[in-house]
Design a protein around this motif. Sequence first.
Motif, PDB file in Angstrom:
ATOM      1  N   ASP A 126      43.925  52.711  40.148  1.00  0.00           N
ATOM      2  CA  ASP A 126      43.234  51.436  40.382  1.00  0.00           C
ATOM      3  C   ASP A 126      44.228  50.328  40.706  1.00  0.00           C
ATOM      4  O   ASP A 126      43.971  49.471  41.570  1.00  0.00           O
ATOM      5  N   GLN A 127      45.376  50.332  40.010  1.00  0.00           N
ATOM      6  CA  GLN A 127      46.389  49.311  40.284  1.00  0.00           C
ATOM      7  C   GLN A 127      46.933  49.432  41.703  1.00  0.00           C
ATOM      8  O   GLN A 127      47.076  48.431  42.425  1.00  0.00           O
ATOM      9  N   ILE A 128      47.255  50.669  42.117  1.00  0.00           N
ATOM     10  CA  ILE A 128      47.789  50.874  43.468  1.00  0.00           C
ATOM     11  C   ILE A 128      46.730  50.560  44.518  1.00  0.00           C
ATOM     12  O   ILE A 128      47.029  49.966  45.565  1.00  0.00           O
ATOM     13  N   HIS A 129      45.478  50.911  44.219  1.00  0.00           N
ATOM     14  CA  HIS A 129      44.380  50.611  45.143  1.00  0.00           C
ATOM     15  C   HIS A 129      44.239  49.099  45.310  1.00  0.00           C
ATOM     16  O   HIS A 129      44.033  48.594  46.427  1.00  0.00           O
TER      17      HIS A 129
ATOM     18  N   SER B 114      40.233  54.665  55.616  1.00  0.00           N
ATOM     19  CA  SER B 114      40.580  55.445  54.423  1.00  0.00           C
ATOM     20  C   SER B 114      41.433  54.619  53.471  1.00  0.00           C
ATOM     21  O   SER B 114      42.502  55.037  53.046  1.00  0.00           O
ATOM     22  N   ILE B 115      40.938  53.418  53.146  1.00  0.00           N
ATOM     23  CA  ILE B 115      41.673  52.517  52.267  1.00  0.00           C
ATOM     24  C   ILE B 115      41.410  52.938  50.826  1.00  0.00           C
ATOM     25  O   ILE B 115      40.480  52.455  50.167  1.00  0.00           O
ATOM     26  N   GLY B 116      42.178  53.876  50.352  1.00  0.00           N
ATOM     27  CA  GLY B 116      42.016  54.416  49.010  1.00  0.00           C
ATOM     28  C   GLY B 116      43.287  55.102  48.554  1.00  0.00           C
ATOM     29  O   GLY B 116      44.257  55.206  49.304  1.00  0.00           O
ATOM     30  N   VAL B 117      43.284  55.579  47.311  1.00  0.00           N
ATOM     31  CA  VAL B 117      44.451  56.215  46.719  1.00  0.00           C
ATOM     32  C   VAL B 117      44.010  57.483  46.008  1.00  0.00           C
ATOM     33  O   VAL B 117      42.923  57.517  45.401  1.00  0.00           O
ATOM     34  N   LEU B 118      44.833  58.517  46.085  1.00  0.00           N
ATOM     35  CA  LEU B 118      44.508  59.757  45.367  1.00  0.00           C
ATOM     36  C   LEU B 118      45.748  60.322  44.695  1.00  0.00           C
ATOM     37  O   LEU B 118      46.878  60.059  45.101  1.00  0.00           O
TER      38      LEU B 118
END
Length: 326
Positions: A228-231, A176-180
């Motif tokens: 996108d930056q944090i991801h 789950s390599i993502g950001v929300l």
Amino acid sequence: MSDNFPRNPRGNDRGNDNWEREALERIALASVREQRAARRWRIFFRFVFLAVIAVIAWRVFDLTGDHVAKSTRHTALIDLQGEISSNGDASADNIGGALESAFEDDGTAGVILRINSPGGSPVQAGIIYREIKRLRAKYPKTPLYVVVDDMCASGGYYVAAAADKIYVDKASIVGSIGVLMDGFGFTGLMDKLGIQRRMHTAGANKGSFDPFSPETPQMTAHAQDMLDQIHAQFIDAVKQGRGTRLKDDPDLFSGEFWTGEKSVQLGLADGFGDASYVAREIIKQPDIVDYTQKESIGEKVVKRFGASVGDAAVRALTLGGKVQVR
């Protein structure tokens, strides 16, 4: 003449008085003994009650890893459980403090960070990640291994990527390599109910992401840019930590998650095993010492109250939701 001779005890008033007095004395003495015995038991139970309270108080207010007894060679264990946040047990302060204590102990042969977390704050996860890297550089002879329990997802995996190796169960959930960033919009409901939002701001974008105001294309673009930056930061940390072990898979950084068995195939993990296995077979020191730091009830109440007030203020004045690596 009759007064010079004692009468029959049953018929003598003085004899009756002596018998009654003796009976009353015996009853009074028995009552006193019973009262003394009862008082002794009350004192005893009070001491027992105070002892129990003292033990409970010690367990509540002294549950930290700061007082781990120094020992001969051993494996250090630190638990990272639950959501990674600044106001919980899995905060950067708690995990970092435990890691520092474990690495500083001359008896530590290796460190196990046991993770069971769905993720949480990217800031807290990043701080823990960098602290692991710092301590590994400072103590190059002391390895750190992550052992995954049920779940090591998103922010949990962000932290795990800093380890020398990652061990999982075949049924663990990994990835789950993502950001929300989540939130709600109530504008449609407000229109139906005839409710108007009255908000006055200084600054063109100060009211952005207010859940009671309509979303604009500019707001959406700005939010996506931040995510996108944090991801990208997350992806970079994973690549630095895992290196060439990662397989070339288009879904690797898509936010998808996999079983522990599949994660080994993808290079997200290195093998299978629990904490006992890693201590015994990998570190070669089966004696485990727990360095996990846990906040007392009093500390949790104070910290969570303050955090709740601050979080509510941020939600009300800036974003409709908070960014999470989950």
